[in-house]
Design an enzyme around this catalytic site. Structure first.
Site, mmCIF file in Angstrom:
data_model
loop_
_atom_site.group_PDB
_atom_site.id
_atom_site.type_symbol
_atom_site.label_atom_id
_atom_site.label_comp_id
_atom_site.label_asym_id
_atom_site.label_seq_id
_atom_site.Cartn_x
_atom_site.Cartn_y
_atom_site.Cartn_z
ATOM 1 N N TYR A 1 -10.507 0.744 11.165
ATOM 2 C CA TYR A 1 -11.748 1.075 10.452
ATOM 3 C C TYR A 1 -12.179 0.053 9.405
ATOM 4 C CZ TYR A 1 -8.050 3.140 7.530
ATOM 5 O OH TYR A 1 -6.898 3.349 6.815
ATOM 6 N N LYS A 2 -11.376 -0.952 9.142
ATOM 7 C CA LYS A 2 -11.779 -1.940 8.116
ATOM 8 C C LYS A 2 -12.556 -3.079 8.789
ATOM 9 C CE LYS A 2 -7.660 -0.952 5.278
ATOM 10 N NZ LYS A 2 -8.185 -0.247 4.115
ATOM 11 N N ARG B 1 -13.025 -4.628 -6.236
ATOM 12 C CA ARG B 1 -12.762 -5.377 -4.999
ATOM 13 C C ARG B 1 -14.063 -5.608 -4.242
ATOM 14 N NH1 ARG B 1 -8.470 -2.833 -0.954
ATOM 15 N NH2 ARG B 1 -10.193 -1.396 -0.760
ATOM 16 N N ASP C 1 1.994 -5.259 8.516
ATOM 17 C CA ASP C 1 0.875 -4.321 8.426
ATOM 18 C C ASP C 1 -0.386 -5.177 8.313
ATOM 19 O OD1 ASP C 1 -1.218 -2.728 7.571
ATOM 20 O OD2 ASP C 1 0.035 -1.429 6.344
ATOM 21 N N PHE D 1 0.855 -1.179 0.000
ATOM 22 C CA PHE D 1 0.000 0.000 0.000
ATOM 23 C C PHE D 1 0.905 1.247 0.000
ATOM 24 C CE2 PHE D 1 -2.649 3.270 1.929
ATOM 25 C CZ PHE D 1 -3.785 3.152 1.149
HETATM 26 C C1 PLP Z 1 -2.130 -2.090 3.953
HETATM 27 C C2 PLP Z 1 -2.570 -0.694 4.313
HETATM 28 N N1 PLP Z 1 -1.796 0.060 5.119
HETATM 29 C C3 PLP Z 1 -2.172 1.299 5.474
HETATM 30 C C4 PLP Z 1 -3.355 1.843 5.018
HETATM 31 C C5 PLP Z 1 -3.812 3.216 5.365
HETATM 32 O O1 PLP Z 1 -3.104 3.882 6.339
HETATM 33 P P1 PLP Z 1 -3.889 4.973 7.222
HETATM 34 O O2 PLP Z 1 -4.804 4.179 8.122
HETATM 35 O O3 PLP Z 1 -2.829 5.701 7.954
HETATM 36 O O4 PLP Z 1 -4.660 5.831 6.299
HETATM 37 C C6 PLP Z 1 -4.191 1.076 4.195
HETATM 38 C C7 PLP Z 1 -5.473 1.660 3.716
HETATM 39 O O5 PLP Z 1 -6.249 1.111 3.003
HETATM 40 C C8 PLP Z 1 -3.786 -0.205 3.829
HETATM 41 O O6 PLP Z 1 -4.547 -0.939 3.010
#
Ligand code: PLP
Length: 423
Positions: free
Chosen positions: A233-234, A382, A208, A136
């Site tokens: 939030y996911k 998706r 991550d 990402f």
């Molecule tokens: C793998 C991954 N890392 C980080 C993020 C986003 O980071 P942040 O929560 O700081 O916006 C996402 C967002 O979709 C993501 O898919």
């Protein structure tokens, strides 16, 4: 919905399968733990989880009673101060992390910065950071920035090439930062194999978990992972911009030197000393004053997992994504779609991605039909599944609508071609 004569028997069969699978689903009743409009099929919980039913009441209480009446006293009386660790432990349970290793707060991006820097500082003298060229974007940007700050070099190595890279240069690797689930394709990597390969070379492993937390079992303690970060939030359904989290394995905590040395991570925050002394445990991963409203909304959201095992969630998620793929094979044949998510269950996360040249307008046309997924540039549709609130019937409904939208050319409508700020 129109169906051609030749697909009618196949559709009937899929409908019967969906119904049997939903009837036998031990998690079916959990949908009541969420507020979802009846006319929506929600397949974007991998971007923003649906609203847990426990959240509105809990937030109203925090706002009206705790803040409105309790005022500043609530930092003590309602344990606001302890919320980052309390919520961290609730998340930790879903990640296979014993209490005292996870802190909730800030964004994934900030936690990545802290985690990658702290990890690199634990391996002085090693000059390489490894990360995925398909990671990402924020993970790529932060890796690059941390490397520049610390005078390190980033090597962009795909998971499939890691073994070769580690064999050649493993002795120079300070930290590897990867995601178990590819955010675009939904491919799931072997966390155990990657973690041990990096550690055998003497490096530290940072995962991550944005697309894994709340979606599948990750067993952080059992795998001996060093650090992990992820968002709230996911699949954790903590709400838009919900606090993220960081996990620091207990064995590293006393030595972790994190770069964002905020006063909340001090050993004695209210001693107000001008010198920074980190708190002894994972508390040192705290930074500044936490966003209490969001943190307590996330805490309420996590009650949706009460009494539920991550293995149950995984079993249902695989059943849903497998069924979605079967529906796509049957109903989208020769309509220009390719399933890019691996078909082997152990290689897929909790989403299905379809490639199609008109991905964006198709996602918009689908949304107009009440099926919400999303698009990742340039050409992926998706569909994320949260096993707590998605059914097999939803899978079939989504694919049927996709078929109809394409068949009627709905995606050619100019209003679906204009890009919104968020895709
Ligand atoms: C793998 C991954 N890392 C980080 C993020 C986003 O980071 P942040 O929560 O700081 O916006 C996402 C967002 O979709 C993501 O898919």
């Amino acid at each position: 919905m129109n169906v051609s004569a030749e697909t009618a028997p196949a559709l009937e069969e899929l409908r019967a399968r969906a119904s049997a699978l939903d009837t036998a689903d031990p998690l079916a009743a959990q949908r009541e733990r969420f507020v979802l409009p009846d006319d929506i099929v929600y397949l974007d919980g991998n971007s923003l989880g649906a609203l847990p039913a426990a959240v509105p009441g809990a937030l109203a209480d925090v706002v009206h009673r705790q803040w409105g009446t309790g005022l500043i006293r609530s930092w003590n009386e309602h344990q606001w101060w302890q919320a980052p660790l309390r919520v961290g432990d609730l998340i930790g349970r879903l990640l296979g992390a014993a209490p005292g290793q996870t802190v909730a707060g800030d964004s994934t991006t900030v936690q990545l910065f802290n985690g990658l820097t702290a990890a690199a500082r634990l391996r002085p003298g090693r000059r390489l950071m490894l990360t995925d060229p398909g990671h990402f974007p924020t993970d790529q940007y932060i890796a690059d920035s941390v490397a520049r700050l610390l005078g390190l070099e980033v090597r962009w190595v795909a998971v499939d090439d890691l073994a070769r890279c580690l064999a050649e240069q493993g002795h120079e690797v300070a930290v590897a930062g990867y995601s178990p689930v590819d955010y675009r394709t939904g491919e799931l990597h072997d966390m155990a194999a990657v973690t041990s390969a990096v550690q055998e070379a003497g490096g530290l492993m940072l995962w991550d978990l944005c697309h894994a937390a709340g979606a599948l079992p990750v067993r952080l303690d059992e795998l001996g992972v060093d650090l992990a970060v992820g968002c709230g939030y996911k699949f954790l359904s903590g709400g838009p911009g919900a606090p993220a989290f960081i996990y620091i394995a207990r064995r590293h905590q006393a030595a972790v030197d994190q770069p964002l040395t905020g006063w909340n991570g001090h050993a004695e925050p209210f001693g107000l000393s001008g010198d920074y002394t980190p708190a002894p445990g994972v508390e040192r991963a705290r930074i500044g004053t936490p966003p209490i409203l969001s943190l307590l909304a996330l805490e309420a959201a996590l009650t949706a997992f009460d009494g539920i095992d991550m293995e149950q969630i995984r079993a249902k998620s695989l059943s849903l994504t497998g069924f979605f793929t079967d529906c796509a094979d049957t109903l989208l044949d020769e309509l220009g779609f390719t399933v890019v998510t691996p078909r082997e269950p152990h290689r897929r996360g909790s989403q299905v991605a379809l490639r199609h040249p008109d991905a964006y307008p198709l996602v918009r046309a689908l949304a107009a039909r009440g099926v919400i997924g999303d698009m990742r540039a340039p050409d992926l549709l998706r569909f994320g599944v949260n096993a707590l609130y998605v059914s097999h019937r939803d899978m079939l409904t989504a694919v049927r609508h996709l078929r109809e939208a394409v068949a009627h050319g709905e995606h050619r409508d100019p209003r679906f071609l204009r890009r919104a700020a968020v895709t």
